[in-house]
Scaffold this motif. Sequence first.
Motif, short mmCIF file in Angstrom:
data_model
loop_
_atom_site.label_atom_id
_atom_site.label_comp_id
_atom_site.label_asym_id
_atom_site.label_seq_id
_atom_site.Cartn_x
_atom_site.Cartn_y
_atom_site.Cartn_z
N LYS B 244 -1.34 6.84 -4.07
CA LYS B 244 -0.96 6.03 -5.23
C LYS B 244 0.28 5.20 -4.91
O LYS B 244 0.36 4.03 -5.26
N ARG B 245 1.21 5.80 -4.18
CA ARG B 245 2.45 5.09 -3.84
C ARG B 245 2.21 3.95 -2.85
O ARG B 245 2.98 3.02 -2.78
N GLU B 246 1.14 4.06 -2.07
CA GLU B 246 0.86 3.02 -1.08
C GLU B 246 0.29 1.75 -1.72
O GLU B 246 0.26 0.70 -1.10
N GLU B 247 -0.18 1.87 -2.95
CA GLU B 247 -0.69 0.74 -3.74
C GLU B 247 -1.77 -0.05 -2.99
O GLU B 247 -1.74 -1.28 -2.95
N LYS B 248 -2.65 0.65 -2.33
CA LYS B 248 -3.78 0.01 -1.66
C LYS B 248 -5.03 0.40 -2.43
O LYS B 248 -4.96 1.06 -3.45
N LYS B 249 -6.18 0.03 -1.87
CA LYS B 249 -7.43 0.47 -2.48
C LYS B 249 -7.47 1.99 -2.50
O LYS B 249 -7.19 2.62 -1.47
#
Lengths: 234, 431
Positions: B244-249
Amino acid sequence: MPYCVNCGVKLDDFTPKCPLCMTDVFRPQVEEKTSVDSPFPIKTDIPEQKKRKYTSVIISVLLLLPSVVSLVVNYLLSPQTPWSAYVVSTSILLWVLFALPFMFKKIRPYLLIVLDATAIAAYASVFFVLVHSGEWFLKIFIPLDILSLATGLFLAGFFKSKKHSKLHSLMAIFGTITAFSGITELILLFTSHNIIFDCISISIAVTSFILFMLLAIADKNKHFKIWLTKNFYL
Amino acid sequence: MRFLDTHKHIFNGRDWLKLDNAAKVFPAQNTKTWSNIIRYSLNLTEEINPEILEKALKDILPRFPSMCVEIKRGFFWYYFQYNNRTPVILEDTRNQCIPIKYSESNRFLFKIYYYKKRLSIEAFHALTDGYGCEVFLNTLAAQYLRYLGHNISCGGSVFDITEKPKQCELEDSFVKNATPGAKASRSKPNVYHRTGEKQPAFCSHIILGYMPVDKIKELCKKYSATITEFFTAVLVDIYLDFQKREEKKQKEISIQIPVNSRNQFDSQTLRNFSVCYSFRLDPSLGEYTFEEIIRQVSLYLRYVNNPKTLGAMFSSNVKLETFPLMRIIPLVIKDLAIGISYALTAESTTTALFTNLGKVVLPPEMYQFVESCILMPSPGLLNGGRMGAVSVGNTFTIAVANCYNDTDIERAFFSKLVEMGIPVEIESNLF
């Protein structure tokens, strides 16, 4: 036993930092422990890897044998026709392609691509000199070899510069294929009128261009990108 | 010929043995710097004397003919050849679970290590699984303690070395328990991976977390979950948070959970008999609370962990092995195909691994000499957190082998346990 003030975990007496968060451990009232007290040994076991040079030597010997045999047989039986030149030049080409990379401790993509392209040109020149058949070498082969060299260097530079996303990597590959096939088509157009060659390079150029454009649209269009990544795990 | 005289009946009169169904893939997965190695250790209360240990090892070897083998290449398959040399005992090293060099192990597929009070075995997974390592090392430790003058009986995972080895200990239980005709799905999507800068070849971060079993049980009781379900849920929770923190797919989180199939079937084999379940959670379905995750894990594991599903899983693998075309393909091509298939499907379809060997049962008089046990899988090629868990007495140990420089997975995992009220004691090979 100390505790990490950050993680709250209990640590062994030896450790100078918390292994989880790297917070320093202060134990003012405890004597400094030595590495002998470590829960893990100090000694590491790094197995000696099979030296790449050995592989290179084995391939070299395997390639040298047929060359020497054919040279001797050619000299003894039919010195007037230099057929052993084909065997020797093939061996040299294979040596540059498959044995030479193992001679470097570190993989050097740029140098290897230049050497490969040079070796391929030299190999073709042997045929050109021995067969004397037309101008294909200077008009078609040399430009295509230079084009392959440029393509190889571009791709090596692209992938070595930084880590790219799968989408961008695919775009680079399809873009390069489009450019390569397009330029090949132009070279063939000016030098040869072989319809089969034309069909192959044009169809490859068109297909890769369509794929490149699709990926480029996907890169700009958020919804299409999500659909693509969901379905193809890009 | 010690072997042919005493163990003729076990190897059916031959001096070689087929690899079991699961073991067949492991040799092909090996790379120059990586091999699927299992490590099981016992922390004893006294420093280990290597000379006495060697005597004890020689005593117990005849009881374990399945361990006295070397691996050989046939034209179509690998096979185990009986090895009548003596296994090596070495001082332990900082980097662990590295590929076994057979020229340095007297051709054995395992090595015994000692360091201060810690006694360990590292075995190539083709030879045996965690249970096989547990039984072998515990029997070795018991014999070692007997040499020190302690009266240790047999029982639990300590075998009677005066007893003859049994035929059933060498059986391929996958073939025996496969359900003919049953099929298990093999499709697995690509999933989330927490990657980073890799450690140099042959090196990995090892972090051991020791916890009291009673505190863990209390917590598991609160969530109505087993220990494996609880820790799997913790792992899923931290990976969801990382992603979630990586804000990727947002990709699926998949935790591979090897399960000892001996609990479901009547098998006493000392060779491989564990299969992997993959628990998957899709973050695109919405936010999950920890309670929801633990419920999902519990429901999944309780639903799939049954003889029917396991039988179908064995059947799919056995069918592949017995497929006529597969039999006639030369080993070189099989190796290549398995290697490519492993690279494309194995770790890329799992986020992490959590294996729990469970409670180690020892003879009652041996517990006082064993402080704790450790089970460690080899560090992954792609998966950062590969965890092994085992408990003895009131000490539960989780070992994390990480191929990356960052220890954020371990930090998040153990910190979460501390937050939940479980005291954790950490040891590592970092300093």
